[in-house]
Design a protein around this motif. Structure first.
Motif, mmCIF file in Angstrom:
data_model
loop_
_atom_site.group_PDB
_atom_site.id
_atom_site.type_symbol
_atom_site.label_atom_id
_atom_site.label_comp_id
_atom_site.label_asym_id
_atom_site.label_seq_id
_atom_site.Cartn_x
_atom_site.Cartn_y
_atom_site.Cartn_z
ATOM 1 N N ARG A 1 10.610 0.085 -4.383
ATOM 2 C CA ARG A 1 9.549 0.280 -3.386
ATOM 3 C C ARG A 1 9.558 1.738 -2.946
ATOM 4 N N LEU A 2 8.371 2.274 -2.711
ATOM 5 C CA LEU A 2 8.218 3.675 -2.349
ATOM 6 C C LEU A 2 7.474 3.811 -1.025
ATOM 7 N N ALA A 3 7.520 5.008 -0.461
ATOM 8 C CA ALA A 3 6.703 5.333 0.714
ATOM 9 C C ALA A 3 6.398 6.825 0.659
ATOM 10 N N PHE A 4 5.263 7.201 1.233
ATOM 11 C CA PHE A 4 4.836 8.595 1.250
ATOM 12 C C PHE A 4 5.033 9.151 2.648
ATOM 13 N N LEU B 1 7.951 4.853 -12.426
ATOM 14 C CA LEU B 1 6.803 3.941 -12.406
ATOM 15 C C LEU B 1 7.068 2.563 -12.998
ATOM 16 N N PRO B 2 7.799 2.427 -14.128
ATOM 17 C CA PRO B 2 8.080 1.064 -14.604
ATOM 18 C C PRO B 2 8.875 0.227 -13.601
ATOM 19 N N ARG B 3 9.745 0.868 -12.852
ATOM 20 C CA ARG B 3 10.509 0.152 -11.821
ATOM 21 C C ARG B 3 9.601 -0.283 -10.668
ATOM 22 N N VAL B 4 8.600 0.530 -10.372
ATOM 23 C CA VAL B 4 7.611 0.140 -9.362
ATOM 24 C C VAL B 4 6.779 -1.032 -9.870
ATOM 25 N N LEU C 1 0.810 -1.212 0.000
ATOM 26 C CA LEU C 1 0.000 0.000 0.000
ATOM 27 C C LEU C 1 0.850 1.272 0.000
ATOM 28 N N PRO C 2 1.918 1.375 0.823
ATOM 29 C CA PRO C 2 2.754 2.580 0.736
ATOM 30 C C PRO C 2 3.325 2.810 -0.659
ATOM 31 N N THR C 3 3.708 1.738 -1.340
ATOM 32 C CA THR C 3 4.259 1.862 -2.686
ATOM 33 C C THR C 3 3.197 2.332 -3.674
ATOM 34 N N VAL C 4 1.991 1.793 -3.545
ATOM 35 C CA VAL C 4 0.896 2.201 -4.424
ATOM 36 C C VAL C 4 0.579 3.679 -4.252
ATOM 37 N N LEU C 5 0.472 4.137 -3.024
ATOM 38 C CA LEU C 5 0.085 5.525 -2.771
ATOM 39 C C LEU C 5 1.162 6.498 -3.251
ATOM 40 N N ALA C 6 2.419 6.200 -2.950
ATOM 41 C CA ALA C 6 3.498 7.072 -3.414
ATOM 42 C C ALA C 6 3.590 7.056 -4.941
ATOM 43 N N GLY C 7 3.360 5.903 -5.540
ATOM 44 C CA GLY C 7 3.375 5.821 -7.001
ATOM 45 C C GLY C 7 2.275 6.662 -7.633
ATOM 46 N N ARG C 8 1.107 6.687 -7.006
ATOM 47 C CA ARG C 8 0.018 7.511 -7.528
ATOM 48 C C ARG C 8 0.346 9.004 -7.420
ATOM 49 N N LEU C 9 1.091 9.384 -6.406
ATOM 50 C CA LEU C 9 1.499 10.777 -6.290
ATOM 51 C C LEU C 9 2.527 11.147 -7.350
ATOM 52 N N VAL C 10 3.432 10.225 -7.657
ATOM 53 C CA VAL C 10 4.373 10.459 -8.759
ATOM 54 C C VAL C 10 3.599 10.640 -10.055
ATOM 55 N N MET C 11 2.577 9.823 -10.247
ATOM 56 C CA MET C 11 1.752 9.928 -11.449
ATOM 57 C C MET C 11 0.996 11.250 -11.486
ATOM 58 N N ALA C 12 0.484 11.683 -10.349
ATOM 59 C CA ALA C 12 -0.353 12.883 -10.301
ATOM 60 C C ALA C 12 0.447 14.169 -10.383
ATOM 61 N N ALA C 13 1.640 14.183 -9.774
ATOM 62 C CA ALA C 13 2.382 15.440 -9.649
ATOM 63 C C ALA C 13 3.655 15.503 -10.477
ATOM 64 N N LEU D 1 5.534 18.534 -3.464
ATOM 65 C CA LEU D 1 5.876 17.118 -3.329
ATOM 66 C C LEU D 1 7.239 16.886 -3.965
ATOM 67 N N PHE D 2 8.057 16.084 -3.280
ATOM 68 C CA PHE D 2 9.441 15.876 -3.705
ATOM 69 C C PHE D 2 9.801 14.400 -3.641
ATOM 70 N N LEU D 3 10.772 14.023 -4.454
ATOM 71 C CA LEU D 3 11.376 12.696 -4.386
ATOM 72 C C LEU D 3 12.701 12.792 -3.642
ATOM 73 N N ILE D 4 12.914 11.884 -2.697
ATOM 74 C CA ILE D 4 14.159 11.842 -1.934
ATOM 75 C C ILE D 4 14.652 10.397 -1.895
ATOM 76 N N ASP D 5 15.930 10.193 -2.129
ATOM 77 C CA ASP D 5 16.518 8.878 -1.918
ATOM 78 C C ASP D 5 16.520 8.576 -0.419
ATOM 79 N N THR D 6 16.108 7.399 -0.060
ATOM 80 C CA THR D 6 16.027 7.050 1.356
ATOM 81 C C THR D 6 17.371 7.191 2.054
ATOM 82 N N GLN D 7 18.445 6.918 1.336
ATOM 83 C CA GLN D 7 19.779 7.008 1.943
ATOM 84 C C GLN D 7 20.167 8.441 2.304
ATOM 85 N N ASP D 8 19.460 9.439 1.753
ATOM 86 C CA ASP D 8 19.743 10.837 2.068
ATOM 87 C C ASP D 8 18.970 11.326 3.290
#
Length: 365
Positions: A119-122, A110-113, A88-100, A177-184
């Motif tokens: 895997r993504l999280a919001f 998205l193809p990698r998802v 579910l976290p991956t789905v929701l974050a993916g939809r935000l990437v799609m929307a914004a 809304l922003f994308l951040i690498d988890t390692q950062d």
């Protein structure tokens, strides 16, 4: 309104249920949640191979154009099996990437998802915000073409196993809304009472990639939050059905005074109340999922979703507590799955807004 699944939905749901029954039984799950990682990469790969991770994504990004109704059966199966993988976290974050996001960002993410590779999280909720989606204190600063974010996000489900985070923050234009690498980011990892893995995300001038900002951002977050609320209601329906079925089986086999306790009329009445609550919850969830998919009216969508969440929260409390009580003392033991179902339903009742929050929102609409 037809609440019956079509053939494709049934086939995929049946495949997921068979996988859970065979390869993700209760003992396997206990080992997963006891592991340092708290999830199983092999289980995730199996779900991706079945197309589950691609179901909610558009076809042009290797998805299957699925909506909340298409995901209902999957989430019910996850609820019955108490699946802890970060779907579910991956789905929701993916939809935000799609929307914004831009087209280039969608193509990169998205193809990698869809393939299960990423895997993504919001990361959105903050200390003291409760369920108010508009309360965001994290700040984004721009230097030339580069963005950085400072702030803290609380209890981000799926963050410990995500490759990237979608993060909300204040910008000069409003909310972004922003994308951040988890390692950062600095993650303070926790295991929740229901076996999930979450993290408090600490950001100190973390490098960020802008997806989008402006006046429409909050509406996009609200839409995705309603989508997630509808799906977690479906997960609860699956968990409730398991709780009802396993409790009924117990009443048919447990004997007292020389007869099965299921022959006692008082317990039969309590069992009927559980099934009625479960079926009412499923009907409300079907309506909420259909409204999330079909309506362009934000108020109509929010009205249906809050109504479903109110019923789900009430039923989750009734069914989980009755299931434990009807099992007696053993209903609270670690070795019995119903105790873990109790915990998950207790958390779902609070997730994406508790009953009081949704009653207030429902009344305001």
């Amino acid at each position: 309104m037809n609440f019956e699944s079509n053939e494709e939905q049934r086939l995929l749901t049946d495949s997921v249920r068979r996988f859970i029954d065979k390869d993700y039984d209760f003992e396997k799950r206990r080992k997963i949640i006891a592991s340092p990682e708290g999830w199983d990469s092999n289980a995730w790969a199996a779900l991706a191979e079945m197309g589950v991770t691609a179901l909610a994504l558009p076809a042009e990004y290797d998805g299957f154009d699925g909506g909340a109704v298409d995901l209902m059966g999957i989430m019910e199966a996850f609820g019955a099996g108490l699946v802890v993988e970060p779907f579910l976290p991956t789905v929701l974050a993916g939809r935000l990437v799609m929307a914004a996001g831009s087209e280039a960002q969608r193509r990169a993410i998205l193809p990698r998802v869809a393939s299960g590779e990423l895997r993504l999280a919001f990361a959105h909720l903050e200390r003291g915000a409760r369920f108010d989606l508009s309360r965001v204190g994290a700040e984004a600063k721009r230097t030339g073409d580069a963005w950085t974010i400072s702030g803290e996000k609380r209890a981000v489900v799926g963050a410990p196993v995500a490759g990237k985070l979608v993060v909300s923050a204040r910008t000069p234009s409003g909310l972004g809304l922003f994308l951040i690498d988890t390692q950062d980011a600095e993650l303070k990892r926790h295991a929740t009472v229901d076996g999930m893995r979450v993290a408090d995300v600490l950001l100190f001038n973390a490098k960020a990639e802008l997806l989008g900002d402006g006046a429409a951002t909050l509406a996009k977050i609200e839409e995705v939050n309603d989508f997630g609320t509808a799906l977690v209601c479906a997960e609860a329906v699956g968990a409730m059905k398991y709780a009802c079925d396993t409790t009924l089986d117990y009443l048919k086999t447990r004997k007292q005074f020389g007869v099965t306790i299921g022959s006692f009329q008082a317990l039969q009445h309590r069992m009927v109340d559980m099934y009625i609550a479960s079926e009412l919850s499923r009907s409300m969830t079907c309506l909420a999922c259909s409204k999330v998919d079909a309506t362009g009216d934000a108020k109509e969508r929010a009205h249906a979703v809050s109504a479903a969440k109110i019923k789900i929260s009430d039923s989750a409390r009734l069914i989980s507590q009755e299931a434990v009580q009807l099992h007696g003392g053993m209903g609270m033991t670690e070795e019995l799955k119903v105790s873990h179902t109790f915990r998950r339903l207790t958390v779902i009742a609070e997730q994406f807004g508790d009953e009081d929050y949704h009653l207030t929102r429902f009344g305001a609409l």
